[in-house]
Design an enzyme around this catalytic site. Structure first.
Site, PDB file in Angstrom:
ATOM      1  N   GLU A   1      33.776  45.140  46.665  1.00 12.41           N
ATOM      2  CA  GLU A   1      34.425  46.120  46.184  1.00 12.41           C
ATOM      3  C   GLU A   1      33.738  46.883  45.236  1.00 12.41           C
ATOM      4  O   GLU A   1      32.546  46.596  44.902  1.00 12.41           O
ATOM      5  CB  GLU A   1      35.805  45.843  45.327  1.00 12.41           C
ATOM      6  CG  GLU A   1      36.661  44.688  46.436  1.00 12.41           C
ATOM      7  CD  GLU A   1      37.782  44.628  45.332  1.00 12.41           C
ATOM      8  OE1 GLU A   1      38.111  44.982  44.276  1.00 12.41           O
ATOM      9  OE2 GLU A   1      38.511  43.247  45.682  1.00 12.41           O
TER      10      GLU A   1
ATOM     11  N   LYS B   1      32.695  48.753  42.147  1.00  7.66           N
ATOM     12  CA  LYS B   1      32.761  48.098  40.542  1.00  7.66           C
ATOM     13  C   LYS B   1      32.860  49.298  39.999  1.00  7.66           C
ATOM     14  O   LYS B   1      31.877  50.314  39.338  1.00  7.66           O
ATOM     15  CB  LYS B   1      31.603  47.306  40.270  1.00  7.66           C
ATOM     16  CG  LYS B   1      31.843  46.807  38.661  1.00  7.66           C
ATOM     17  CD  LYS B   1      30.418  46.022  37.979  1.00  7.66           C
ATOM     18  CE  LYS B   1      30.947  45.212  36.791  1.00  7.66           C
ATOM     19  NZ  LYS B   1      31.396  46.046  35.653  1.00  7.66           N
TER      20      LYS B   1
ATOM     21  N   ARG C   1      39.217  47.285  31.700  1.00  6.93           N
ATOM     22  CA  ARG C   1      40.158  46.468  32.514  1.00  6.93           C
ATOM     23  C   ARG C   1      41.525  46.782  32.029  1.00  6.93           C
ATOM     24  O   ARG C   1      42.006  46.896  30.768  1.00  6.93           O
ATOM     25  CB  ARG C   1      39.767  45.074  32.134  1.00  6.93           C
ATOM     26  CG  ARG C   1      40.428  44.098  33.214  1.00  6.93           C
ATOM     27  CD  ARG C   1      39.546  43.398  33.972  1.00  6.93           C
ATOM     28  NE  ARG C   1      40.315  42.384  34.953  1.00  6.93           N
ATOM     29  CZ  ARG C   1      39.508  41.374  35.211  1.00  6.93           C
ATOM     30  NH1 ARG C   1      38.313  41.017  34.736  1.00  6.93           N
ATOM     31  NH2 ARG C   1      40.255  40.493  35.699  1.00  6.93           N
TER      32      ARG C   1
ATOM     33  N   GLU D   1      41.021  48.214  37.170  1.00  4.16           N
ATOM     34  CA  GLU D   1      40.126  48.867  36.416  1.00  4.16           C
ATOM     35  C   GLU D   1      40.340  50.336  36.260  1.00  4.16           C
ATOM     36  O   GLU D   1      40.423  50.989  37.182  1.00  4.16           O
ATOM     37  CB  GLU D   1      38.807  48.521  36.839  1.00  4.16           C
ATOM     38  CG  GLU D   1      37.487  49.364  36.053  1.00  4.16           C
ATOM     39  CD  GLU D   1      37.069  48.359  35.144  1.00  4.16           C
ATOM     40  OE1 GLU D   1      37.710  47.254  34.733  1.00  4.16           O
ATOM     41  OE2 GLU D   1      36.127  48.690  34.513  1.00  4.16           O
TER      42      GLU D   1
ATOM     43  N   PHE E   1      43.066  45.934  41.702  1.00  4.32           N
ATOM     44  CA  PHE E   1      42.030  44.997  42.600  1.00  4.32           C
ATOM     45  C   PHE E   1      42.887  43.425  42.532  1.00  4.32           C
ATOM     46  O   PHE E   1      42.207  42.682  43.408  1.00  4.32           O
ATOM     47  CB  PHE E   1      40.607  44.877  42.356  1.00  4.32           C
ATOM     48  CG  PHE E   1      40.436  44.454  40.591  1.00  4.32           C
ATOM     49  CD1 PHE E   1      40.359  43.017  40.324  1.00  4.32           C
ATOM     50  CD2 PHE E   1      40.093  45.397  39.891  1.00  4.32           C
ATOM     51  CE1 PHE E   1      40.188  42.733  39.145  1.00  4.32           C
ATOM     52  CE2 PHE E   1      39.854  44.986  38.511  1.00  4.32           C
ATOM     53  CZ  PHE E   1      39.939  43.581  38.286  1.00  4.32           C
TER      54      PHE E   1
ATOM     55  N   ARG F   1      35.002  32.471  33.577  1.00  8.14           N
ATOM     56  CA  ARG F   1      33.924  33.294  34.241  1.00  8.14           C
ATOM     57  C   ARG F   1      33.442  32.373  35.006  1.00  8.14           C
ATOM     58  O   ARG F   1      32.859  31.475  35.180  1.00  8.14           O
ATOM     59  CB  ARG F   1      32.822  33.573  33.215  1.00  8.14           C
ATOM     60  CG  ARG F   1      31.890  34.682  33.402  1.00  8.14           C
ATOM     61  CD  ARG F   1      30.856  34.923  32.651  1.00  8.14           C
ATOM     62  NE  ARG F   1      31.416  35.680  31.612  1.00  8.14           N
ATOM     63  CZ  ARG F   1      31.424  37.089  31.747  1.00  8.14           C
ATOM     64  NH1 ARG F   1      31.375  37.524  32.907  1.00  8.14           N
ATOM     65  NH2 ARG F   1      32.062  37.798  30.859  1.00  8.14           N
TER      66      ARG F   1
ATOM     67  N   LYS G   1      29.487  39.920  40.211  1.00  6.30           N
ATOM     68  CA  LYS G   1      29.097  41.329  40.119  1.00  6.30           C
ATOM     69  C   LYS G   1      27.815  41.657  40.441  1.00  6.30           C
ATOM     70  O   LYS G   1      26.784  40.906  39.935  1.00  6.30           O
ATOM     71  CB  LYS G   1      29.483  41.785  38.653  1.00  6.30           C
ATOM     72  CG  LYS G   1      28.802  41.293  37.348  1.00  6.30           C
ATOM     73  CD  LYS G   1      29.375  41.865  36.173  1.00  6.30           C
ATOM     74  CE  LYS G   1      28.747  40.980  35.137  1.00  6.30           C
ATOM     75  NZ  LYS G   1      29.455  41.124  33.644  1.00  6.30           N
TER      76      LYS G   1
END
Ligand code: ATP
Length: 585
Positions: free
Chosen positions: A268, A270, A275, A320, A361, A437, A443
Site C-alpha cells: 500500500e 504510505k 493517523r 491516514e 486502510f 509494533r 514500512k
C-alpha cells in the site's frame, strides 16, 4: 474503601525507586481493593488512559481550595508554598495545624474522591470555577493531612509516584496469577522469583492485550476480579472508545520487508500525514489521533465525509489523513495540516484552507463485532464493501497484491513519484494487535531515521533572544516509563518560521508547564513532542539516558503525538548499534 489506604500506598511508593518493590506493593494493594477506581487513582490519574479529559485546575485555583479548607491566610499559604516548593506539602502542613484544633473529621473514601474529581471535569460555564474550588475544598476538609497532600497532587496532575503502565500490568499479574505462576517475593532482599517464565509470559500477554484493546486498567481489573483469566479472553474493542493503534516495523529494503511479511503480500502507499481512528456508533462519529486524542471538532470536514462515504452504522476504522493541494491535486507535507490537530478556533476556515484526503486502510470493528482476530485480507474485503471511494476526499488506501520483489519495487517507485513517503507491506493473514509494533506489516521508506522526543526543559536565550526559551532539553522513554534526557536542541527552529513555528511560539507553548526555574534553566512538564534528526548517536555520561545526539535539529512539531508515543531508550540503543559509519559519511 478508605482513601487513607491509598494514601499509605502513595507514601510507600514515594520512598522507593525500585520497580519490583513498587510492583509488589501495588499487587498487594490490588488484592484487597474493592473499587476499580483505585487502579486509576494509584497512577495519579483521574480518568482511564483512553479518556483525555483534564480537570483544568491550575495552581491558582488549588491555592484557593486549600485556603478555603484550612482557613489559612493568603500570606501564610504563599509563604509555606515558597518554603516547600510544593502545594501538596503546603496543604499537608496547613491541614495538620487544622486537625490539631478540630476533633472530628469523617473518613474519606476512594469513591468520594473519585466522584468529586469527576464532577470537576464535567463543570463548564459560569460559576464553574467557584464550584470546582468548592469540590476540592470539600475533599480537603474531610482529609487527613497526608491525604490532603495526595489529593492536591492528583488534582494538579503531579502525583509523581513513578507508576508506569508496565508496572501496573505486572502488579495485576502478580495479584491475580501470582499463585499459579509460583511468583514469590522476598521482602527483605526485594527480589522476585518466577519459576516458570513461560506461564508468566502467557499471563503477561493476556493482560497486556486486554489493556491495549481497552486502554482502561479499571476495566481489565474488573474483568479479572469477576472472571479471572477467562474474563480477558473475550475483550472486545467498542466503537466510541479509542483503541491503541497497531504499529509496524521498519524494513531496510523491499526484499527484507517481503521476507518479514511473506508473499504474496499487500502493498500500500504510505501516505505522509497523521493517523486517524474513525468511530461510528448510534449515529455519532468520533475521530481520534494516534495518541487517542479526540479531534472530532477539529475535523468537521472529515465527519461529513465519513457520513457520505461509509455505508455502515457501527465501526472502527484505521486511516491516514494527508494534506492536499486542491489546485495541483498534490499531497502536502505533514506540517501543513498538523496545525489543524490542535486548533480550537476558526476551525471551518482552516478546514477550507488546508483540505485533507482520508485514506482508510483497516477496520477493527464492524457492526459492533470486533475484528481483531479476523485476517487482514478479510478486513480489507469488508472495507471494500462499505467504503465508497472518492479521490482527494475519502477513499481506501491504494493497494495492490505483490508476489515478487520486482512488483513491489515498481509500486514503491510509483508511490514516491505520487508524493508519498514510501510503501507498507502487509501480511495477508495477520490479526490486528492494538498497541504493538509487530511484523504483520512493515514500512519501507527512503528517508533517514528521526527520533520523536519530548521537551523536558529549556534555557532562556541570550542577547536578542533573551525573552525566549532558546535551547531545549529533550528526552526519550525508558522501560520504566520514565523520561531520560538525550540532548539539547536549538537548531532548525529559525528555519521553520514559514510554518508558523518560532522560538516565541515554543516559549508560549512551554511557559504554562514550567515546573522549576534555576538561573536561565527551566524544567517543564514533559508534554510537547517534537521530531528531531541528528548526525550521530554517541554514548555520553552528560545525559541521563547515557546517550547524546550529535547535532540534533528540529524537523517538525508532532502535535499528533503524546508522551506515550515517543521513542524509547531501546529504540535509541538499537539505532546507535545500527549506525556504524554513519557519523563519518
Ligand atoms: P512513521 O513516523 O514512519 O509514520 P510511525 O511510528 O508513526 O511511523 P509506524 O507504524 O511505524 O508508525 O509506520 C506506519 C505509519 O504510517 C502508520 O502509523 C500510519 O500513520 C502511516 N501510514 C500511512 N499510510 C499507511 C497505510 N497505507 N497503512 C498503514 N499505515 C500507514
Amino acid at each position: 474503601m478508605k482513601y487513607e489506604k491509598l494514601a499509605d500506598v502513595y507514601q510507600t511508593l514515594e520512598n522507593t525507586t525500585k520497580r519490583l518493590e513498587k510492583t509488589h506493593l501495588v499487587a498487594q494493594f490490588l488484592k484487597t481493593a474493592d473499587d476499580p477506581a483505585v487502579i486509576i487513582l494509584v497512577q495519579g490519574r483521574v480518568f482511564p488512559n483512553w479518556d483525555q479529559r483534564e480537570l483544568g485546575m491550575a495552581n491558582k485555583l488549588v491555592v484557593k481550595a486549600i485556603a478555603l479548607a484550612s482557613g489559612a491566610s493568603t500570606e501564610k499559604l504563599g509563604g509555606l508554598w515558597k518554603e516547600t516548593g510544593d502545594l501538596g506539602k503546603t496543604a499537608e502542613k496547613l491541614m495538620q495545624k487544622k486537625s490539631q484544633s478540630s476533633l472530628f473529621s469523617s473518613a474519606l473514601t476512594v469513591k468520594k474522591v473519585f466522584d468529586n474529581l469527576h464532577k470537576i471535569a464535567e463543570l463548564e460555564g459560569s460559576g464553574s470555577v467557584e464550584r470546582k474550588v468548592q469540590l476540592v475544598a470539600e475533599l480537603l476538609t474531610s482529609a487527613k493531612p497526608i491525604e490532603a497532600k495526595y489529593i492536591v497532587r492528583t488534582v494538579l496532575g503531579e502525583l509523581r509516584v513513578g507508576l508506569g503502565d508496565g508496572t501496573i500490568r505486572d502488579a495485576l499479574i502478580w495479584a491475580f496469577f501470582g499463585k499459579e505462576a509460583g511468583i514469590t517475593y522476598d521482602e527483605k532482599e526485594k527480589e522476585v522469583t518466577i519459576p516458570d517464565r513461560e506461564v508468566y509470559e502467557n499471563y503477561s500477554t493476556l493482560v497486556q492485550e486486554a489493556f491495549d484493546a481497552t486502554n482502561d486498567f479499571a476495566e481489565v481489573f474488573e474483568l479479572l476480579r469477576e472472571k479471572g483469566a477467562k474474563g480477558l479472553e473475550h475483550v472486545e474493542v467498542k466503537p466510541g472508545k479509542p483503541v491503541k493503534v497497531m504499529l509496524f516495523q521498519k524494513a531496510k529494503t523491499i526484499a527484507e520487508g517481503l521476507e518479514t511479511v511473506g508473499t504474496p503480500a499487500a502493498a500500500e502507499y504510505k501516505y505522509d500525514g497523521f493517523r486517524l481512528q474513525i468511530h461510528k456508533t448510534n449515529g455519532k462519529i468520533t475521530l481520534f489521533t494516534r495518541r487517542l486524542e479526540n479531534v472530532t471538532e477539529q475535523f468537521p470536514d472529515v465527519v461529513e465525509m465519513v457520513k457520505k462515504h461509509v455505508g455502515a452504522g457501527r465501526f472502527i476504522m484505521d486511516s491516514e489523513v494527508a494534506g492536499i493541494d486542491k489546485k495541483t491535486k498534490k499531497y502536502l507535507a505533514f506540517q501543513s495540516i498538523s496545525q489543524r490537530i490542535k486548533r480550537k478556533y476558526d476551525i471551518h476556515e482552516l478546514a477550507e484552507k488546508f483540505p485533507v484526503e482520508v485514506n482508510v486502510f483497516d477496520i477493527i470493528n464492524y457492526d459492533g463485532k470486533s475484528l481483531l482476530k479476523t485476517p487482514f485480507e478479510e478486513r480489507r474485503e469488508i472495507l471494500e464493501n462499505i467504503v465508497d471511494s472518492l479521490p482527494l476526499a475519502f477513499k481506501l488506501s491504494e493497494k495492490i497484491l505483490v508476489k515478487s520483489e520486482a512488483e513491489a519495487d515498481a509500486f514503491y517507485k510509483k508511490s514516491l513519484l505520487s508524493g508519498n513517503e514510501g510503501i507498507m507491506l502487509k501480511n495477508l493473514h495477520s490479526v490486528y494487535k492494538p498497541g504493538s509494533r509487530v511484523g504483520f506489516g512493515v514500512k519501507v521508506k527512503p528517508t533517514m531515521d528521526t527520533l520523536e522526543v519530548v521537551i523536558t526543559g529549556a534555557e532562556w536565550g541570550e542577547g536578542k533572544r533573551g525573552k525566549w526559551l532558546a535551547s531545549f532539553m529533550i528526552g526519550v522513554r525508558n522501560e520504566d516509563d520514565e523520561i531520560v534526557e538525550i540532548g539539547r536542541v536549538g537548531t532548525g527552529i529559525k528555519e521553520k518560521e514559514e510554518e508558523g513555528l518560532s522560538f516565541g511560539q515554543l516559549t508560549k507553548l512551554l511557559l504554562p508547564d514550567i515546573t522549576e526555574e534555576k538561573g536561565r534553566e527551566v524544567k517543564v512538564k514533559p508534554k510537547i513532542v517534537i521530531e528531531v534528526n541528528y548526525e550521530e548517536i554517541q554514548k555520553s555520561p552528560t545525559y541521563s539516558s547515557g546517550y547524546a545526539l550529535r547535532f540534533p535539529r528540529l524537523v517538525r512539531m508532532r502535535e499528533d503525538r503524546g508522551i506515550n508515543d515517543i521513542n524509547t531508550l531501546a529504540d535509541v540503543q538499537e539505532l546507535a548499534e545500527g549506525q556504524r559509519g554513519r557519523g563519518s559519511q
